[in-house]
Design a protein around this motif. Structure first.
Motif, mmCIF file in Angstrom:
data_model
loop_
_atom_site.group_PDB
_atom_site.id
_atom_site.type_symbol
_atom_site.label_atom_id
_atom_site.label_comp_id
_atom_site.label_asym_id
_atom_site.label_seq_id
_atom_site.Cartn_x
_atom_site.Cartn_y
_atom_site.Cartn_z
ATOM 1 N N VAL A 111 0.880 -1.361 0.232
ATOM 2 C CA VAL A 111 -0.006 0.036 -0.139
ATOM 3 C C VAL A 111 0.751 1.119 -0.166
ATOM 4 C CG1 VAL A 111 -1.637 1.328 1.173
ATOM 5 C CG2 VAL A 111 -1.932 -1.337 1.146
ATOM 6 N N ALA A 112 1.779 1.319 0.767
ATOM 7 C CA ALA A 112 2.751 2.538 0.910
ATOM 8 C C ALA A 112 3.376 2.774 -0.468
ATOM 9 C CB ALA A 112 3.835 2.170 1.925
ATOM 10 N N LEU A 113 3.582 1.834 -1.353
ATOM 11 C CA LEU A 113 4.293 2.027 -2.645
ATOM 12 C C LEU A 113 3.006 2.113 -3.635
ATOM 13 C CD1 LEU A 113 7.241 -0.586 -2.799
ATOM 14 C CD2 LEU A 113 7.492 1.881 -2.584
ATOM 15 N N GLY A 114 1.882 2.113 -3.265
ATOM 16 C CA GLY A 114 0.877 2.342 -4.430
ATOM 17 C C GLY A 114 0.519 1.239 -4.998
ATOM 18 N N LEU A 115 1.081 -0.066 -4.744
ATOM 19 C CA LEU A 115 0.902 -1.236 -5.462
ATOM 20 C C LEU A 115 -0.476 -2.077 -5.002
ATOM 21 C CD1 LEU A 115 4.573 -2.682 -5.124
ATOM 22 C CD2 LEU A 115 3.417 -1.344 -7.095
ATOM 23 N N ALA A 145 13.394 -1.340 -0.331
ATOM 24 C CA ALA A 145 12.370 -1.575 -1.629
ATOM 25 C C ALA A 145 12.945 -2.274 -2.772
ATOM 26 C CB ALA A 145 11.823 -0.061 -1.989
ATOM 27 N N GLY A 146 13.987 -2.037 -3.128
ATOM 28 C CA GLY A 146 14.620 -2.674 -4.335
ATOM 29 C C GLY A 146 14.057 -2.193 -5.581
ATOM 30 N N GLU A 147 14.808 -2.738 -6.591
ATOM 31 C CA GLU A 147 14.704 -2.285 -8.079
ATOM 32 C C GLU A 147 13.232 -2.716 -8.745
ATOM 33 O OE1 GLU A 147 16.495 -2.888 -12.658
ATOM 34 O OE2 GLU A 147 17.647 -3.074 -10.879
ATOM 35 N N PHE A 148 13.005 -3.888 -8.122
ATOM 36 C CA PHE A 148 11.768 -4.526 -8.660
ATOM 37 C C PHE A 148 10.729 -3.783 -8.246
ATOM 38 C CE2 PHE A 148 8.319 -7.361 -7.813
ATOM 39 C CZ PHE A 148 7.757 -7.638 -8.959
ATOM 40 N N TYR A 149 10.562 -3.485 -6.934
ATOM 41 C CA TYR A 149 9.147 -2.980 -6.534
ATOM 42 C C TYR A 149 9.166 -1.557 -6.784
ATOM 43 C CZ TYR A 149 8.397 -7.164 -3.730
ATOM 44 O OH TYR A 149 8.092 -8.584 -3.396
ATOM 45 N N LEU A 150 10.264 -0.734 -7.080
ATOM 46 C CA LEU A 150 10.388 0.706 -7.408
ATOM 47 C C LEU A 150 9.861 0.637 -8.937
ATOM 48 C CD1 LEU A 150 13.639 2.108 -5.813
ATOM 49 C CD2 LEU A 150 11.296 2.233 -5.062
#
Length: 427
Positions: free
Chosen positions: A97-101, A314-319
């Motif tokens: 949720v924090a990342l808007g996913l 967070a990492g490259e994938f989640y960003l």
């Protein structure tokens, strides 16, 4: 909670069978299932073929079970109730949720159960060292395994071999891995990419002898009703589920080309630590790990009622996936590709409010500029407003600010109000 492994094979439109790592407590069902001599002989042959393809001799026999789909669904439901209590599910949800996913009102446990319960085709339980093969159609095993079931069996028996040689439970059974979705995804990609490589080679050998084998797998998938994912599954969960098999396969192939099976075996002693290394295997082979990124705990700045939920990366994938919610796949991939490391802290006010601070290090200044531009386009689209002069997007429910750094790096703050953002920025 101690991390345990269960491998679940899936049949998807990609025409291959895949698996996902989950926690496991016991095999399903506990009683042995009688099988025909022909089936026993076929499974023994598949195990010998798998061991030869993987170049790992079988060290000990592996037990087999044939649970029905309903037994497996019941097992998963009980598993989530016992080992993923509401607080753990809520914390996991907060990361997305924090990342808007994901939306904040999603019932994540129900979505997981719907996804895995409809697609599960087999799993290896590392706790009990047991293979669980779910019949493609019907509730009982036939006299022989179909082509689809053979592929699943080869995939899952590869996991059994991995467990015998490398110990699957221990790969994720550390606080560092359990508190890092990105690191967990990287290690899962090694394990699943390895099994997918063997499964793929076996499939190719069978279809070379019988060109219609692939068609039979398609028909079996249609008959079983699990060829397609259930409706309403958020794209992040689908992409996250598939990455260990697609990108994990590419990673294992790259490691194999560099050092053969000895190189792949060595990777279990020195596993990948970031999704960046999976997406760009050359970085793993070059020994390039994530940069250390400092970011202070900001709980005190937020004030009473706020608690830290995540102190992770967070990492490259989640960003990348965050950007993909508003940008094209190509734009998102390019913008996240210069990731060098990050520090991600997420806070909750206990009433549904979330705040976070994310500090990202980039490989070069050009990478920083490219990401900041992409993030600005993403935020404009997501929040429906342009950033103000201070680089902040303000809505009635949220304020998010982007701060370029000289390192090169990027600092992003998000909180319900500007007052909370100002408190974070003063840290």
């Amino acid at each position: 909670m101690r991390k345990r492994w269960m491998m679940i094979a899936l049949v998807l439109m990609l025409g291959v069978n895949m698996a996902v790592a989950q926690d496991a407590a016991q095999t399903v069902p506990p009683e042995a299932t009688p099988i025909s001599p022909a089936l026993a002989a076929q499974m023994a042959n598949l195990e010998a073929v798998t061991a030869k393809l993987r170049d790992l001799p079988i060290r000990q026999p592996v037990e087999h079970q044939f649970p029905t789909r309903q037994q497996t669904i019941d097992y998963l439901r009980d598993l989530y109730a016992r080992e993923l209590p509401p607080a753990a599910i809520e914390r996991t949800k907060q990361f997305y949720v924090a990342l808007g996913l994901l939306p904040d009102d999603i019932d994540l446990a129900a979505v997981y159960l719907n996804l895995l319960g409809s697609q599960v085709a087999g799993f290896y339980d590392a706790d009990t060292e047991t293979m669980n093969v779910i019949p493609t159609t019907g509730d009982t095993p036939g006299t022989t395994l179909s082509f689809t079931e053979q592929i699943i069996y080869v995939h899952e028996f590869t996991h059994a071999l991995q467990d015998q040689y490398f110990g699957l439970n221990g790969l994720l059974d550390t606080p560092e891995v359990q508190n890092s979705p990105d690191r967990s995804l990287a290690i899962t990609s090694l394990v699943e990419g390895d099994a997918t490589a063997i499964m793929t080679v076996y499939s190719q050998e069978v279809t070379a002898r019988d060109p219609f084998a692939g068609l039979s797998m398609l028909v079996e998938g249609l008959q079983a009703g699990n060829l397609f994912l259930p409706e309403g599954i958020p794209s992040i969960l689908t992409t996250e589920l598939l990455l260990p098999y697609e990108e994990g396969l590419n990673f294992v192939v790259a490691v194999y080309k560099e050092g053969g099976w000895d190189g792949v075996n060595a990777a279990y002693g020195n596993p990948p630590t970031t999704s960046e290394q999976i997406l760009h295997p050359d970085k793993y082979l070059a020994g390039e790990s994530a940069q250390d990124v400092a970011l202070d705990d900001m709980t005190a700045a937020l004030g009473d009622g706020w608690t830290q939920q995540w102190d992770t990366s967070a990492g490259e994938f989640y960003l990348r996936e965050q950007l993909k919610t508003e940008l094209s796949k190509g734009e998102a991939n390019a913008a996240a590709a210069g990731w060098g490391g990050d520090h991600f802290r997420i806070y909750s006010d206990g009433g549904g409010g979330l705040a976070y601070a994310l500090r990202i290090a980039w490989d070069t200044l050009d990478d920083q500029v490219a990401y900041n531009q992409a993030y600005t386009a993403y935020a404009d689209a997501r929040f429906g407003v342009s950033a103000d002069a201070g680089g902040c997007w303000m809505t009635s429910e949220n304020t998010t600010c982007l701060v370029p750094l000289d390192s090169p790096g990027t600092l992003i703050f998000s909180a319900p109000t500007m007052a909370e953002i100002s408190a974070l920025m003063r840290m």
